[in-house]
Structure formats: C-alpha cells, structure tokens
Design an enzyme around this catalytic site. Structure first.
Site, mmCIF file in Angstrom:
data_model
loop_
_atom_site.group_PDB
_atom_site.id
_atom_site.type_symbol
_atom_site.label_atom_id
_atom_site.label_comp_id
_atom_site.label_asym_id
_atom_site.label_seq_id
_atom_site.Cartn_x
_atom_site.Cartn_y
_atom_site.Cartn_z
ATOM 1 N N HIS A 156 0.831 -1.220 0.000
ATOM 2 C CA HIS A 156 0.000 0.000 0.000
ATOM 3 C C HIS A 156 0.862 1.265 0.000
ATOM 4 C CE1 HIS A 156 -3.353 -2.665 1.265
ATOM 5 N NE2 HIS A 156 -2.403 -3.229 2.002
ATOM 6 N N SER A 277 14.491 21.804 -16.622
ATOM 7 C CA SER A 277 13.260 22.547 -16.849
ATOM 8 C C SER A 277 13.600 23.823 -17.601
ATOM 9 C CB SER A 277 12.633 22.883 -15.498
ATOM 10 O OG SER A 277 11.788 24.011 -15.618
ATOM 11 N N LYS A 283 15.850 22.317 -11.510
ATOM 12 C CA LYS A 283 15.203 21.021 -11.731
ATOM 13 C C LYS A 283 16.083 19.996 -12.442
ATOM 14 C CE LYS A 283 11.449 19.896 -11.055
ATOM 15 N NZ LYS A 283 10.099 20.147 -11.530
ATOM 16 N N GLU A 290 9.457 8.480 -16.804
ATOM 17 C CA GLU A 290 8.099 8.985 -17.047
ATOM 18 C C GLU A 290 7.638 8.636 -18.461
ATOM 19 O OE1 GLU A 290 7.410 13.173 -15.666
ATOM 20 O OE2 GLU A 290 9.395 12.897 -14.850
#
Ligand code: ARG
Length: 460
Positions: A156, A277, A283, A290
């Site tokens: 979980h 970024s 970043k 992804e």
C-alpha cells in the site's frame, strides 16, 4: 489503368482511393521478408517444374537488384502501386520481363502478407527477448552489490518490512524472465509457414509447401488455409507480450520516479539520462522513466486496436487486416528503444544506500518480528501477539521513536513475558535476515536467487 488487377475494370482508380487503400508507405518495412519469400516461392516452383531454371535465375537476379535499389534509396515507392508486394513485382517485371509475371503463379498477396508479416514478428520475438535479457543482466549486476543494502519493503506504499535492494531488483528480474519466456513461446507456436495457402483455399498447382517452409526457416506448414490467410494471432501475441513487458517496465519506472524525488532520494539518475526545466533552473527531472510509463499506454492502444480490428471479421482475408501492421511496428520500435534506454538509465544511476537505510528507521518495520518473537519464544497465539505488538507500536509512537529503538524495559512493561533477547530481533538488519523461507529477502536467500538468475542468463 496500370493496376495489376485492372482487367475487369473500365475506369482507373481515383487518387483518393489510392491514398486511402495503399499500405506501401508502411509495409515497405517488410521488403526483406517479401523478397526472401518470393525467392523461396520461385525456388519451389522451379523444383516442381512450374518454372524453368532460366526463369528462376532471372527472378533471383531481378529480386536481388531490387533489394539493392531499396537499400540504396533508389527504389521508387509509388502510392499507386498500392502495397510493397505489387510494387516489387511490378519492378521485377520491368527488369526481367515475362519471367517476372510468372512469379505469382500459385500464390496470392494474402499469402505474401501472411508470410512477410509473420516472419517479421517472429524475428522481433527473438530480438526483443535478447534485449530483455540484457536488462536482466544489468539488474543482476546491481543486485549483486546490494544484497545487504536495507530499504523499506512496502505494501500500500506504506512501510511494511525491511528488505534488501538486491531482492527488490530481482523481483523485476523475475518479471522479465517471464516476459522472455512469453516471447519464446510465441515464437515456437507461430513458427508455422503460411506460404502456399494462396488466396484462401489452396491451389490446384502442384506446389510443395514443405520446400518453402524449410527455405524460410519455419518448423512446419500450417494445417488449414482458410484460417492461415486471416490469422493474425501472432501479431496479437507480440502486442500482448510487449504490453505485459511494458507494464513491468512501467512499474519499475514508477518506482524510479518516486525514488528520484526529494521525499525518497533512493536513487539519482545520471545527468546523461535526466532532463532540466525550461523555467526552473534547479530542476533535474526523471523524464526517461516517465516516458517509459507513458509509452506503455500507447502500446496498450495498439493491442486494443488490433483486437478490435479482428473481432468481427468473417473468414477469410478482409482488407481490415491491413490495419494490423502500423500498431505492431510502433509497439516493436517502442519496445526496442524502451529496453535500451531503461538498461542505460539503470546502469548509470547512483544508488543512495544511506538514504535507503535511513528510511528504514521510520515506520516500525520490525513490528512483525516482535509478533513472531512472542509466538516463538513465549508460545503466545499469533492473534494475541499481534495485539501486544500493536500496543508496543503505540508506545513507540507516544515516545516519538521507531520500534527498532525501543528499550527492553518498555516492552517488558507491556507484557512481562517479553525477555531482553527481544532487542536483537527488532534490529532492521536482523529482521531482513530472519526471512529465510524459500524466496524470502534474507541476504542468504537473495544470494540464492542471484545464482538462479545468473545461471539462467548464462544458459542462453
Ligand atoms: N496490403 C495488403 C495487406 O496489408 C496485402 C494483402 C492484400 N490482399 C488483398 N486481397 N487485397 O493486408
């Protein structure tokens, strides 16, 4: 009216139809399979005395010239030729004359597309399974160095029990091994020659299908022609195999994305496989995992697409089936680049063992060990042991510490059957190493699993 099938037509095709109907702009990818299939077919026709030796020779030399033309970029792919089969045959006839026109004896384009596409898919089943094994090798290499690196095992997405990082990675090796087996099974099941089924019903010509099957490397000849010309199970299988493999890649990617965040910081992807970024200078984004996660959706789309194309088709060939190729090509190319980049991203990532270890200090990961101790050492039924342990967890929370750091006296106050030897049971490392049952996380168990995967990879 330059269509090969124009005999019964009195008007030429509209250019709108040409654009809509043609597959040549994408099925040209199958040119090698098509030329090899034609050479095998012609060789068989000559063996059966349907073609002369001279005719066969000129077909073979014409086809090899066409292959060169395609590979050098000279070949002219024309929408009006409709598909690669007719494009190549037309060029062959232009090059060698009448012998070119005889090549299509006892054969149909339904045959050609079935053999070309099947052989492409079979080849890709093999190539992809080899590429998966390369990812497995990297996982095994990393796992080897981390059989004692503690990290929280989760259920979980909550801290559950301590495990080691090697064990975690070998879970993915297990998934990828099943993937390899699926690609190999599909290869075996589908390595059956469709060539010689002609349009749907076979042919009255005296062909020998076993000759073409052998020349093209198939294990056997298909049994029923009506099925064979419209069977696309092999394409569905590779799409399913890729989808399942991408699902595994996507699960691992999801973990890499989480692990790269400041909240976890278990890994840092190398600069080579990270992006920045355009606005936030600080970043460093995990675009690779992804995108792997995102591309999984696109591959599922191809599987759903082809399942849907196939579901309402009456026997035998229908033009709907021409929609089988682009989704498979796209899924195969996605699988290939995904495996390659995943392998490199894993190989070059930095593993933050201290942070993993630090994360084990919250969440009372050794609570199950306390319950197990109460069962084993004190003869307390597990349900009661679970309750007592719950009290110990509540006490730790109250004291603002992790259960692995609680003093023996506190535990003894909760239940006086608890003795001082409990403390060693609560250490995170001992908790991990206590799980010695088969397939468990102990370092010893992980080393056995490592040996299993090394052996598997060495066998192939
Ligand atoms: N381009 C077709 C395809 O990809 C080849 C088979 C065409 N056969 C036919 N009878 N029209 O499916």
């Amino acid at each position: 009216m330059d269509k090969m099938w124009s005999g019964r037509f009195s008007k030429g095709a509209s250019s709108l139809l040409d654009d809509f109907n043609a597959s040549i702009m994408f099925d040209r990818k199958l040119y090698r399979e098509d030329i090899e299939g034609s050479i095998a077919h012609a060789t068989m026709l000559q063996k059966q005395n349907i073609l002369t030796k001279d005719e066969l020779d000129s077909i073979i030399s014409g086809l090899s010239q066409i292959k060169d033309e395609i590979e050098s970029g000279e070949f002219e792919w024309k929408i009006s030729d409709e598909d690669l089969h007719m494009g190549i045959e037309k060029r062959l006839t232009a090059l060698i004359g009448d012998a070119g026109k005889k090549l299509h004896t006892a054969r149909s384009r339904n045959d050609q597309v079935a053999v070309d596409f099947r052989r492409y898919v079979l080849r890709k089943n093999k190539e992809i399974s080899i590429a998966i094994k390369k990812v497995m090798e990297v996982l095994v290499d990393i796992a080897q160095n981390h059989t004692e690196t503690l990290l929280p095992g989760m259920t979980h997405l909550q801290h559950a029990q301590p495990i080691n990082f090697g064990f975690h990675l070998l879970a993915y090796a297990s998934m990828f091994k099943r993937d390899v087996e699926r690609f190999e099974d599909s290869f075996r099941r589908n390595n059956v020659s469709p060539l010689g089924c002609a349009a749907l019903a076979g042919t009255p010509h005296n062909i020998d299908r076993s000759v073409t099957a052998e020349l093209l490397g198939f294990d056997s000849v298909s049994v029923n022609c009506l099925d064979t010309v419209s069977d696309r199970d092999f394409a569905l299988e590779i799409l399913f195999n890729i989808s399942t493999m991408m699902m595994h890649i996507s699960r691992l990617s999801e973990e890499l994305v989480m692990w790269s965040s400041y909240e976890f910081k278990f890994v840092e992807l190398s600069d080579e496989y990270s992006t920045g970024s355009s606005i936030m200078p600080q970043k460093k984004n995990p675009d690779v995992p992804e995108l792997l996660r995102g591309k999984t959706g696109r591959v599922y789309g191809s599987l759903m697409g082809l399942l849907t194309v196939m579901k309402g088709l009456p026997l035998a060939y229908n033009k709907d089936t021409q929609e089988d190729k682009e989704g498979v090509f796209d899924a195969v190319e996605t699988a290939e680049i995904s495996l390659e980049i995943l392998k490199e991203a894993l190989r070059t990532m930095d593993i933050k063992t201290d942070n993993m270890h630090q994360a084990c200090k919250v969440g009372h990961l050794s609570a199950t060990d306390l319950a197990d101790y109460l069962v084993e050492r004190c003869g307390i039924p597990f349900r009661e042991a679970h309750f007592i342990t719950g009290k110990a967890v509540a006490k730790s929370e109250e004291l603002g510490i992790d259960l692995s750091d609680i003093a023996y006296e506190e535990l003894h106050k909760i239940d006086n059957r608890i003795q001082s030897d409990v403390i060693e049971k609560l250490s995170i490392k001992n908790s991990m190493n206590a799980r010695v049952s088969q397939g468990g996380t102990s370092t010893k168990g992980t080393l056995e699993q490592l040996a299993y995967f090394k052996n598997y990879l060495a066998e192939k």
